[in-house]
Scaffold this active site. Structure first.
Site, PDB file in Angstrom:
ATOM      1  N   GLY A  19     -19.301 -18.056  28.034  1.00 58.83           N
ATOM      2  CA  GLY A  19     -20.279 -19.131  27.946  1.00 58.83           C
ATOM      3  C   GLY A  19     -21.576 -18.635  27.365  1.00 58.83           C
ATOM      4  N   GLY A  21     -26.041 -19.591  27.387  1.00 60.41           N
ATOM      5  CA  GLY A  21     -27.131 -20.362  27.972  1.00 60.41           C
ATOM      6  C   GLY A  21     -28.449 -19.908  27.405  1.00 60.41           C
ATOM      7  N   GLY A  22     -29.499 -20.331  28.080  1.00 55.79           N
ATOM      8  CA  GLY A  22     -30.828 -20.034  27.583  1.00 55.79           C
ATOM      9  C   GLY A  22     -31.164 -18.559  27.566  1.00 55.79           C
ATOM     10  N   MET A  23     -30.529 -17.776  28.436  1.00 54.69           N
ATOM     11  CA  MET A  23     -30.881 -16.368  28.513  1.00 54.69           C
ATOM     12  C   MET A  23     -29.812 -15.460  27.918  1.00 54.69           C
ATOM     13  SD  MET A  23     -33.845 -16.329  29.438  1.00 54.69           S
ATOM     14  CE  MET A  23     -33.859 -14.558  29.312  1.00 54.69           C
ATOM     15  N   GLU A  25     -25.703 -14.791  25.850  1.00 52.73           N
ATOM     16  CA  GLU A  25     -24.274 -15.099  25.814  1.00 52.73           C
ATOM     17  C   GLU A  25     -23.537 -14.211  26.812  1.00 52.73           C
ATOM     18  OE1 GLU A  25     -23.810 -14.050  21.767  1.00 52.73           O
ATOM     19  OE2 GLU A  25     -24.278 -16.058  21.010  1.00 52.73           O
ATOM     20  N   VAL A  26     -22.520 -14.774  27.457  1.00 47.92           N
ATOM     21  CA  VAL A  26     -21.768 -14.045  28.478  1.00 47.92           C
ATOM     22  C   VAL A  26     -20.323 -13.880  28.027  1.00 47.92           C
ATOM     23  CG1 VAL A  26     -21.095 -13.966  30.910  1.00 47.92           C
ATOM     24  CG2 VAL A  26     -23.258 -15.041  30.249  1.00 47.92           C
ATOM     25  N   LYS A  41     -23.517  -9.848  29.800  1.00 43.48           N
ATOM     26  CA  LYS A  41     -24.461 -10.826  29.251  1.00 43.48           C
ATOM     27  C   LYS A  41     -25.330 -10.133  28.211  1.00 43.48           C
ATOM     28  CE  LYS A  41     -26.623 -14.261  31.273  1.00 43.48           C
ATOM     29  NZ  LYS A  41     -27.516 -15.096  32.121  1.00 43.48           N
ATOM     30  N   ASP A 134     -34.385 -19.731  39.141  1.00 42.72           N
ATOM     31  CA  ASP A 134     -33.528 -20.648  38.387  1.00 42.72           C
ATOM     32  C   ASP A 134     -32.290 -20.994  39.211  1.00 42.72           C
ATOM     33  OD1 ASP A 134     -32.858 -22.272  36.228  1.00 42.72           O
ATOM     34  OD2 ASP A 134     -31.718 -20.692  35.224  1.00 42.72           O
TER      35      ASP A 134
END
Length: 338
Positions: A19, A21-23, A25-26, A41, A134
């Site tokens: 996946g 996200g904002g911080m 890629e994983v 990540k 978060d």
């Protein structure tokens, strides 16, 4: 830039994307030294480009890696390869709480159990001076062994500067435009506390607010704060109270309604003092339900009736119910904490 299957980051072989996200890629990856599956990540390139940010990030990552708790995903390693900074985390199998909530509200007992585990995880982090910032359903993984708190990517290490190393990075999915001239909003808007949307520093009370929004959503199947636009949502967080839980889930115990309301107090000083306090209250509510269920089973109550009766008793509808070992009236009064 996405990594392809078979590529390497140091000793870690990329297997497949999990996946983004904002911080960052994983990816699911294999630790070739220990032959174990991990999650990697890859963080935004801006982090490595600034020596100060990179140094602070590494210091904070080391602090987070020291967290050892059964309800926190373990951070194994940090590294850099070809200018890419990455985190190596425990690979968990399960579904996120966000995925589970797509099916609707959770049963009371399950919601209480998950919320207690999250509160325990936050308590452990806060004692080490680490604020998550978060907390949201997507950052809670439900596994066979319980709930696990994920992604301290926006975490702040108290006592090491007011803002985290990633504060200056831009990230549309998790960070709206700044609302103040001095700070930048960091987090996911529907779960952000009033002080966050105003760009003020976060502390443990900020995480407690987020826990309250999650518990509200688990119990009701709906978010505590909803609006048609981000601006309207900010207004709702700052000025409005969510609908009472009893309107959306009539069998919510009053003690649980009060707990959630206190988590969602607009003023941080009016919230619970610590996540440990929240966990203790959740355990009391859970224990009250278990005590009632034990007595119902001992009385021979049909299994299908027990959940509704437990909820009704916790609401105080039958606070004067009297019992005898096998059922029937006695001088002992069933007392249910509410």
């Amino acid at each position: 830039m996405a990594l392809s299957s078979g590529s390497r980051l140091g000793p870690y072989e990329i297997l497949e994307p999990l996946g983004a996200g904002g911080m960052g890629e994983v990816y699911r990856a294999r630790d070739t030294r220990l032959d174990r599956t991990v999650a990697v990540k890859v963080l935004p390139a801006e982090l490595a480009a600034d020596p100060q940010l990179k140094a602070r990030f590494e210091r904070e990552a080391r602090a987070i890696s020291a967290l050892a708790h059964p309800n926190i995903c373990t951070l194994h390693d940090i590294g850099e390869e070809d200018g890419q900074t990455f985190l190596v985390m425990e690979h968990l199998v399960g579904q996120t709480l966000a995925e589970r909530l797509e099916k609707g509200a959770l049963p009371l007992e399950q919601a209480l159990g998950i919320a207690t585990q999250i509160a325990d995880a936050l308590s452990a982090a806060h004692k080490q001076g680490i604020i998550h910032r978060d907390l949201k359903p997507a950052n809670v993984m439900l596994t066979k062994t319980g709930a696990r708190l994920l992604d301290f990517g926006l975490a702040r290490l108290t006592g090491h500067g007011e803002l985290p190393a990633v504060e200056s990075l831009t990230s549309a999915p998790t960070k709206p435009a700044p609302l103040t001239g001095q700070g930048t909003i960091l987090g996911t808007l529907p779960y952000m506390a009033p002080e966050q949307v105003e760009g003020k520093p976060a502390d443990a009370h900020t995480d407690i607010w987020a826990l309250g929004t999650i518990l509200y959503e688990m119990l009701s199947g709906e978010r505590a704060f909803q609006a048609s636009s981000p601006v309207s949502l900010v207004g709702a967080i700052l000025e409005r109270e969510p609908a009472p839980l009893k309107e959306r889930q009539p069998l919510t115990p009053p003690s649980l309604e009060r707990l959630v309301r206190r988590c969602l107090a607009k003023d941080p000083d009016d919230r619970w003092d610590t996540a440990h306090d929240v966990a203790a209250q959740l355990r009391e509510i859970t224990q009250a339900g278990q005590d009632v269920e034990t007595r119902l089973r001992a009385r021979g109550t049909p299994r299908w009736m027990i959940p509704a009766l437990v909820a009704a008793l916790l609401l105080g509808a039958f606070a004067g119910w009297r019992w005898r070992g096998s059922g029937g009236p006695t001088s002992e009064t069933l007392v249910v904490r509410s």
